[in-house]
Design an enzyme around this catalytic site. Structure first.
Site, PDB file in Angstrom:
ATOM      1  N   GLY A 163       0.836  -1.196   0.000  1.00  0.00           N
ATOM      2  CA  GLY A 163       0.000   0.000   0.000  1.00  0.00           C
ATOM      3  C   GLY A 163       0.868   1.241   0.000  1.00  0.00           C
ATOM      4  O   GLY A 163       2.065   1.162   0.272  1.00  0.00           O
ATOM      5  N   CYS A 181       5.192  -6.032   1.657  1.00  0.00           N
ATOM      6  CA  CYS A 181       5.577  -4.614   1.573  1.00  0.00           C
ATOM      7  C   CYS A 181       4.970  -3.812   2.738  1.00  0.00           C
ATOM      8  O   CYS A 181       5.360  -4.003   3.866  1.00  0.00           O
ATOM      9  CB  CYS A 181       5.203  -4.062   0.200  1.00  0.00           C
ATOM     10  SG  CYS A 181       6.018  -2.512  -0.153  1.00  0.00           S
ATOM     11  N   TYR A 182       3.968  -2.957   2.480  1.00  0.00           N
ATOM     12  CA  TYR A 182       3.339  -2.241   3.601  1.00  0.00           C
ATOM     13  C   TYR A 182       2.832  -3.237   4.641  1.00  0.00           C
ATOM     14  O   TYR A 182       2.930  -3.006   5.845  1.00  0.00           O
ATOM     15  CB  TYR A 182       2.183  -1.364   3.100  1.00  0.00           C
ATOM     16  CG  TYR A 182       1.416  -0.681   4.217  1.00  0.00           C
ATOM     17  CD1 TYR A 182       1.935   0.449   4.838  1.00  0.00           C
ATOM     18  CD2 TYR A 182       0.198  -1.196   4.675  1.00  0.00           C
ATOM     19  CE1 TYR A 182       1.251   1.060   5.886  1.00  0.00           C
ATOM     20  CE2 TYR A 182      -0.491  -0.593   5.723  1.00  0.00           C
ATOM     21  CZ  TYR A 182       0.041   0.544   6.318  1.00  0.00           C
ATOM     22  OH  TYR A 182      -0.631   1.131   7.358  1.00  0.00           O
ATOM     23  N   HIS A 230       7.483  -7.863  -3.837  1.00  0.00           N
ATOM     24  CA  HIS A 230       6.155  -8.281  -4.314  1.00  0.00           C
ATOM     25  C   HIS A 230       6.232  -9.643  -5.020  1.00  0.00           C
ATOM     26  O   HIS A 230       6.577  -9.708  -6.191  1.00  0.00           O
ATOM     27  CB  HIS A 230       5.598  -7.233  -5.281  1.00  0.00           C
ATOM     28  CG  HIS A 230       5.202  -5.972  -4.581  1.00  0.00           C
ATOM     29  ND1 HIS A 230       3.962  -5.797  -4.017  1.00  0.00           N
ATOM     30  CD2 HIS A 230       5.898  -4.852  -4.308  1.00  0.00           C
ATOM     31  CE1 HIS A 230       3.907  -4.621  -3.435  1.00  0.00           C
ATOM     32  NE2 HIS A 230       5.065  -4.017  -3.598  1.00  0.00           N
ATOM     33  N   GLU A 236       3.879 -11.355  -6.053  1.00  0.00           N
ATOM     34  CA  GLU A 236       2.764 -11.515  -7.004  1.00  0.00           C
ATOM     35  C   GLU A 236       3.084 -11.002  -8.404  1.00  0.00           C
ATOM     36  O   GLU A 236       2.366 -11.304  -9.346  1.00  0.00           O
ATOM     37  CB  GLU A 236       1.498 -10.834  -6.456  1.00  0.00           C
ATOM     38  CG  GLU A 236       1.516  -9.305  -6.381  1.00  0.00           C
ATOM     39  CD  GLU A 236       2.175  -8.748  -5.116  1.00  0.00           C
ATOM     40  OE1 GLU A 236       3.024  -9.433  -4.520  1.00  0.00           O
ATOM     41  OE2 GLU A 236       1.865  -7.604  -4.753  1.00  0.00           O
ATOM     42  N   LYS A 288     -12.153 -10.757 -14.684  1.00  0.00           N
ATOM     43  CA  LYS A 288     -12.420 -10.720 -16.127  1.00  0.00           C
ATOM     44  C   LYS A 288     -11.722 -11.859 -16.883  1.00  0.00           C
ATOM     45  O   LYS A 288     -12.321 -12.503 -17.737  1.00  0.00           O
ATOM     46  CB  LYS A 288     -11.933  -9.372 -16.673  1.00  0.00           C
ATOM     47  CG  LYS A 288     -12.336  -9.104 -18.092  1.00  0.00           C
ATOM     48  CD  LYS A 288     -13.698  -8.494 -18.113  1.00  0.00           C
ATOM     49  CE  LYS A 288     -14.169  -8.161 -19.496  1.00  0.00           C
ATOM     50  NZ  LYS A 288     -15.487  -7.501 -19.437  1.00  0.00           N
TER      51      LYS A 288
END
Ligand code: XMP
Length: 509
Positions: free
Chosen positions: A53, A80-81, A167, A169, A365
């Site tokens: 974040g 991270c955050y 990260h 991801e 999606k």
């Protein structure tokens, strides 16, 4: 959807939150995104991931984590955050950073690590942080550091709390999926997410819930409404009545092509031609928001009128997808909120007193597209560019007239056909032509002529929130412009839009 075990991703505002939830699903585990202040752990939550974040834990209003979550005993992974927040709350020390680490950064494993099991000693990771953990909380070990000597991974194996500064991801982090998989295996949860099963379960669920009642849905030929209709059709057969409203603002020939391709999928489409009604309501209207409002309201009126003719109608199917659910309910910036407001075709359900079926509510999606393939829906529908509800009305700047519509349809068709011919259609996220309300001078034969101007727009994007203009080649643009000028009488000039979003929006109105 039946209650099921899940991994909860707490959204601290990272641009990668959705990606994180998708990665977890790709590994076969159902995941949901939840706003930290709304989260209460229950027996279905098997793991909690704290996203990154933009805040510093020292900001006065930085988002928090509750003691209830920290003490729940459910395995936690902070990113991270999320890592800094865990360190800060559990008694470690977070240092405010001036330089931080951004982009590709190598890290090295410094101690035996459960989270990094099977990962080589040195890997390249993706970092984006200012603050960092200076001292881990008691009970935590530092198991990896960046080559800048910044703490990269901490873990408390007894409490099953893990945290990484990078990260995992994003694709730029090597072994990112292995690290997430390791955390998932620490949670002990069994894989439970698989799109083939999802479709089967959904079909059974809808069949059971609706019984012999009837349902309607609005179909446009777009991905979401088509996939939703096909799923419900598999459950209810002809008791689902898909309604295709032709508002006269569709692209060239779509009023014929779309119903034809939907019928091929076994849908028993009811086609309603309301184009005259829409056009007469739009006469003399120039204001874009007014156009949207008129189109939205007329759409509801037409749809309701058709619905009232159907006896025994109890359900309304909607193609809501998961990003609509999280955006409208959560952290969404004002920009996101604005985009969503015009996506709603204004209050269909409240007005109609029908029960709602939303077969895609849990899906991203790309998952909707995958389900579309599982259901044998052709690529021509699944890979179609997004098209706004108000259609060409918001691509004609100024008043919408039959004549303007014809000009725009022809120019747009030439552009889209050439994109397809050159294999570029699938490479851009959205492309279209816009008719401008100005006339520009040209020489036709020996005379000066004042003719219409068309702007071409093509963008790259992932979900439409932000977009870059597409770098189409000069040769390609030249070919499109020449063809439009040469074959659409009334258009005398073609320009290309080179503005990104923000600050511009994708549509011109
Ligand atoms: P903007 O223009 O806001 O568009 O950058 C983002 C995406 O949303 C589509 N869009 C709409 N879709 N009703 C819709 O259903 C609308 O009123 C509307 N306005 C924009 C746009 O085509 C793009 O994909």
């Amino acid at each position: 959807m039946k209650l099921q075990e899940k991994i909860v991703v707490l959204d601290y505002g990272s641009q990668y939150t959705q990606l994180l939830a998708r990665r977890i699903r790709e590994l076969g585990f159902y995941s949901e995104i939840v706003i930290p202040k709304d989260f209460k752990p229950d027996n279905f939550v098997k793991g909690i991931v704290l996203s990154g974040g933009p805040n510093s834990v020292y900001d006065p209003n930085s988002p928090d984590i509750s003691t209830e979550v920290l003490e729940s005993g459910i395995p936690i992974l902070g990113i991270c955050y999320g890592m800094q927040l865990l360190a800060h709350k559990l008694g470690g020390e977070v240092e405010e950073g001036e330089l931080g680490e951004y982009g590709g950064v190598e890290i090295e494993i410094t101690d035996s690590s459960k989270l990094l099991y099977g990962v080589p000693r040195r890997i390249r990771t993706w970092m984006s942080h200012g603050d960092s953990v200076k001292k881990p909380p008691e009970g935590f070990e530092v198991t990896a550091k960046s080559l800048n000597n910044i703490v990269a991974v901490i873990e408390n194996r007894k409490k099953n709390i893990y945290a990484v500064q990078f990260h995992p991801e994003v694709a730029q982090t090597e072994y990112g999926s292995s690290i997430i998989r390791n955390f998932l295996s620490i949670t002990g949860m069994k894989p439970n997410w698989n799109l083939e099963n999802y479709v089967k379960t959904k079909i059974e669920e809808i069949r059971e819930r609706v019984g012999n009642s009837k349902a309607i849905c609005a179909v446009s030929g777009g991905v979401d409404s088509t996939v939703a209709a096909v799923i419900v059709n598999k459950a209810l057969g002809n008791n689902l009545i898909p309604i295709f409203v032709n508002h006269g603002l569709l692209r060239m020939n779509e009023e014929l092509e779309v119903p034809k391709s939907l019928k091929k999928l076994g849908l028993k489409i009811l086609v309603v031609d309301a184009s005259k009604e829409f056009l007469s309501k739009l006469r003399n209207v120039e204001d874009p928001e007014m156009k949207r409002k008129i189109i939205g309201e007329t759409f509801i009126r037409v749809f309701e009128r058709e619905a009232n003719k159907i006896e025994g109608l109890e359900y309304l199917v909607q193609g809501t997808i998961y990003s609509d659910v999280i955006e409208s309910g959560s952290t969404g910036s004002s920009n996101i909120a604005k985009i969503k407001s015009h996506h709603n075709v204004g209050g269909l359900p409240e007005k109609m007193d029908l029960k709602i079926i939303e077969p895609l509510r849990e899906l991203f999606k790309d998952e909707v597209r995958k389900i579309g393939s599982i259901l044998n829906i052709p690529d021509e529908i699944l890979q179609r560019h997004p098209f706004p509800g108000p259609g060409l009305a918001i691509r004609i700047i100024g008043e919408v007239t039959e004549e303007n519509l014809q000009l725009l349809k022809k120019a747009d068709r030439i552009f889209i056909d050439l994109l397809k011919d050159k294999g570029l259609y699938d490479k851009v996220w959205q492309a279209f032509a816009v008719l401008l309300p100005i006339k520009s001078v040209g020489v036709v034969g020996d005379k000066r002529a004042y003719e219409n101007v068309v702007a071409l727009r093509a963008v790259q994007s992932t979900e439409g929130m932000t977009a870059e203009w597409s770098n189409l080649s000069y040769e390609f643009l030249d070919e499109v412009a020449k063809k439009i000028i040469g074959s659409v009488k009334g258009i005398g000039r073609v320009v290309y839009d080179v503005t990104s979003k923000p600050p511009a929006t994708i549509e011109w109105e």
